[in-house]
Design a protein around this motif. Sequence first.
Motif: not given
Length: 511
Positions: A504-509
């Motif tokens: 799961n690739f997600v943006p770093l908040k």
Amino acid sequence: MQKNYYAIIDIGSNTMRLVIYVQEKAGRLREVENVKAVARLRTFLNDRNELTEAGIDRLLETLQSFQDVLTIYKIEDVECVATATIRQANNQDEIKDAVKKNTSFTMRILSDQEEAFYGYLAVVNSTSITEGITVDIGGGSTEVTYFKDRELIEAHSFPFGALTLKEFFSSTIPTDEELEQLQKFLTKEFHSLPWLANKEVPLIAIGGSARNLVQIDQNIKKYPLAGLHQYRMYDTDIKEVSNYLVSQKEKKLAKVEGLSKDRADIIIPAIEVFHSLYQVTQAESFILSRKGLRDGVFYEKLSEQIGTLLFPNVLEDSIQELINDYDLAPKQIMHVQYLTRKLFDSCKQNGLANFSKQDWMLLKRASYVCNLGEYIDAESSAQHTFYLLANRTIDGLMHKERLKLALIASYKNKTVFKQFLQPYKSWFLKEEWKKLKYLGSLLKFSYCLDATKRQIIQDIHIKVTQKKVILTLYCVQDWMPEEYQAEKQKKHVEKFIKKDLELNFVPLKKA
């Protein structure tokens, strides 16, 4: 960039050598020229123990030849050192004056303690061995040292070498009785030093005779790796080579693969020195050091720049040389290493793999040189990475450790791994090579997570369920290329964790 060249001339009893070094970016010296002349100065000592006029002429002719070679290079410094024959000659002042008058060199005659010290210094600065006994057999003397925690504890020079010991034999191939007499003599001599007996540490050999012994052993065994430095043998191996040589006819001895023609008449007594010393010390193993007296002299010179005689970490320096030579990107290396450590620790903590501290050290070293073969050709990077690492001398790594590094750093897939492993399969137990395959697949996966060399993945979180492992990857930029490469590679990781791997690739908040 201007290159600094340094030269050393080693005037030995059997051979004379000119070696030219260039100083690398990391500060270490790399050999660029090695010129050998078989002068056999020992044979020019007369009854009064003086070097004859013919011997002095041979010395000067050789030095003048070396002088011509040096004109090609812009040399910063030349060291000219002499060992046993000149040291033992009663007319050494005359010899020194002749050298000074007829050449541009100033000859320094080494004491027996200096000769032993330089051999020790070369060994501890080119291997990771912390305790051992060194032996350097020349034509007219044999130096032995004992070091512990890399510090020199004992040193001694015996007044016999390969040229003097061959006098035990009536011909090149000895009789059983002559061989036995030499063995008794050597055993008695080595037992005269109490600090040699039953040490049970590695015996590290220096010099041309030791190199020839190793080359013959490698040829007998059809050894598949290149390189001599840090090659390991055992008591039975030395004896096997000795028996093989003694069984040859004199005319055929000089044609033995791995044996220099000019050493054919002195190799058997030299090997007996190694074998006798191995038995007296009850050595753990016999290891060749290609770095010897000449290197030791220059390591002393380098110490003026770095402020210490002992390099703090031999292996780290060697890996840094690889990084420099193949133009690897330090920023990417450190990021791939960071990602690899995260994955390694997570696998270990979650019971997905039985990894040890030693496994991490292997993986860490491999992360520095992962895919260095791209420097030659990106399409066949794995093949070039494996070949370069497996066959290049890496100070601080024994041959088997070098092979492990090559197998991990070059990992592409199971098929290619098996191809690389095939000639060496007998070197490892099944569990060992399976572990190497798993470590390689983990490193390759980490490398894919930085496929575009942008360091976009800043953190990783792992969640383990009964059927799968969920890997969440926190990214600071678009991750499409990394996702594509990681999805292709993840099947190799799934094989050793024995679970499906969900990415799961997600943006770093932002905080």
